[in-house]
Design a protein around this motif. Structure first.
Motif, PDB file in Angstrom:
ATOM      1  N   GLN A  87       0.882  -1.162   0.000  1.00 16.65           N
ATOM      2  CA  GLN A  87       0.000   0.000   0.000  1.00 16.65           C
ATOM      3  C   GLN A  87       0.915   1.206   0.000  1.00 16.65           C
ATOM      4  OE1 GLN A  87      -3.650   0.217   2.183  1.00 16.65           O
ATOM      5  NE2 GLN A  87      -3.214   2.290   2.857  1.00 16.65           N
ATOM      6  N   ILE A  88       0.756   2.061  -1.008  1.00 16.09           N
ATOM      7  CA  ILE A  88       1.591   3.236  -1.168  1.00 16.09           C
ATOM      8  C   ILE A  88       0.697   4.448  -0.969  1.00 16.09           C
ATOM      9  CG2 ILE A  88       3.114   4.502  -2.731  1.00 16.09           C
ATOM     10  CD1 ILE A  88       3.164   1.568  -4.218  1.00 16.09           C
ATOM     11  N   PHE A 103       7.913  10.586 -11.080  1.00 16.42           N
ATOM     12  CA  PHE A 103       7.424  11.456 -10.017  1.00 16.42           C
ATOM     13  C   PHE A 103       8.326  11.330  -8.804  1.00 16.42           C
ATOM     14  CE2 PHE A 103       3.609  10.506 -12.465  1.00 16.42           C
ATOM     15  CZ  PHE A 103       3.096  11.771 -12.641  1.00 16.42           C
ATOM     16  N   LYS A 104       8.660  12.467  -8.224  1.00 18.38           N
ATOM     17  CA  LYS A 104       9.369  12.496  -6.945  1.00 18.38           C
ATOM     18  C   LYS A 104       8.295  12.719  -5.888  1.00 18.38           C
ATOM     19  CE  LYS A 104      13.460  14.643  -4.963  1.00 18.38           C
ATOM     20  NZ  LYS A 104      14.459  15.692  -5.172  1.00 18.38           N
ATOM     21  N   VAL A 105       8.185  11.801  -4.926  1.00 18.73           N
ATOM     22  CA  VAL A 105       7.098  11.869  -3.951  1.00 18.73           C
ATOM     23  C   VAL A 105       7.604  11.584  -2.545  1.00 18.73           C
ATOM     24  CG1 VAL A 105       5.386  11.093  -5.636  1.00 18.73           C
ATOM     25  CG2 VAL A 105       6.460   9.417  -4.166  1.00 18.73           C
ATOM     26  N   ASP A 106       6.850  12.082  -1.577  1.00 14.62           N
ATOM     27  CA  ASP A 106       6.946  11.603  -0.202  1.00 14.62           C
ATOM     28  C   ASP A 106       5.807  10.608  -0.054  1.00 14.62           C
ATOM     29  OD1 ASP A 106       9.042  13.298   0.421  1.00 14.62           O
ATOM     30  OD2 ASP A 106       7.760  14.802   1.366  1.00 14.62           O
ATOM     31  N   ALA A 107       6.105   9.401   0.400  1.00 18.17           N
ATOM     32  CA  ALA A 107       5.065   8.386   0.502  1.00 18.17           C
ATOM     33  C   ALA A 107       5.330   7.447   1.670  1.00 18.17           C
ATOM     34  CB  ALA A 107       4.992   7.574  -0.790  1.00 18.17           C
ATOM     35  N   LEU A 108       4.240   6.919   2.225  1.00 19.38           N
ATOM     36  CA  LEU A 108       4.326   5.847   3.207  1.00 19.38           C
ATOM     37  C   LEU A 108       4.069   4.546   2.462  1.00 19.38           C
ATOM     38  CD1 LEU A 108       2.170   7.354   6.103  1.00 19.38           C
ATOM     39  CD2 LEU A 108       4.660   7.237   5.967  1.00 19.38           C
ATOM     40  N   VAL A 141      -2.742   5.132  -2.826  1.00 23.30           N
ATOM     41  CA  VAL A 141      -3.770   5.857  -2.091  1.00 23.30           C
ATOM     42  C   VAL A 141      -3.350   7.318  -1.967  1.00 23.30           C
ATOM     43  CG1 VAL A 141      -5.008   5.970   0.115  1.00 23.30           C
ATOM     44  CG2 VAL A 141      -4.253   3.756  -0.767  1.00 23.30           C
ATOM     45  N   MET A 142      -4.313   8.237  -2.245  1.00 29.07           N
ATOM     46  CA  MET A 142      -3.994   9.656  -2.089  1.00 29.07           C
ATOM     47  C   MET A 142      -5.264  10.437  -1.788  1.00 29.07           C
ATOM     48  SD  MET A 142      -3.297  10.708  -6.067  1.00 29.07           S
ATOM     49  CE  MET A 142      -2.535   9.146  -6.456  1.00 29.07           C
ATOM     50  N   THR A 143      -5.082  11.605  -1.226  1.00 31.15           N
ATOM     51  CA  THR A 143      -6.204  12.503  -0.954  1.00 31.15           C
ATOM     52  C   THR A 143      -6.700  13.120  -2.256  1.00 31.15           C
ATOM     53  OG1 THR A 143      -4.773  14.419  -0.685  1.00 31.15           O
ATOM     54  CG2 THR A 143      -5.245  13.135   1.314  1.00 31.15           C
ATOM     55  N   GLU A 144      -7.870  13.734  -2.207  1.00 30.42           N
ATOM     56  CA  GLU A 144      -8.393  14.446  -3.371  1.00 30.42           C
ATOM     57  C   GLU A 144      -7.421  15.553  -3.790  1.00 30.42           C
ATOM     58  OE1 GLU A 144     -11.976  17.459  -4.729  1.00 30.42           O
ATOM     59  OE2 GLU A 144     -12.195  16.374  -2.842  1.00 30.42           O
TER      60      GLU A 144
END
Length: 79
Positions: free
Chosen positions: A5-6, A24-29, A46-49
């Motif tokens: 789960q990202i 894409f460069k991202v901060d992710a859990l 998974v991401m917010t709107e």
């Protein structure tokens, strides 16, 4: 296949590379996700709107960059 789960925390940047990919460069859990019996194992993104809207804007920009590098068609539209 390992499944995860990202969860996107923040999109930091996007760019096209020489292999025709968008990076894409991202901060992710990222956490392991156990597949459920009888269901094809899949990873979840998974991401917010708000982050989905940022993703859409970044994708539009990167696709426009791809399109600008393609040779222009010499055939105009008939209409």
């Amino acid at each position: 296949m390992k499944t995860h789960q990202i969860e996107i925390q923040k999109f930091k940047a996007a760019a096209n590379n020489l292999h025709g990919q968008v990076v894409f460069k991202v901060d992710a859990l990222v956490s392991n996700r156990e597949p459920i019996d009888g269901i094809e194992p899949s990873s979840l993104l998974v991401m917010t709107e708000q982050n989905a809207r940022v993703l859409m804007a970044l994708l539009k920009t990167q696709i426009a960059e791809f399109d600008s590098k393609k040779p222009k068609s010499r055939h105009g539209r008939h209409g």
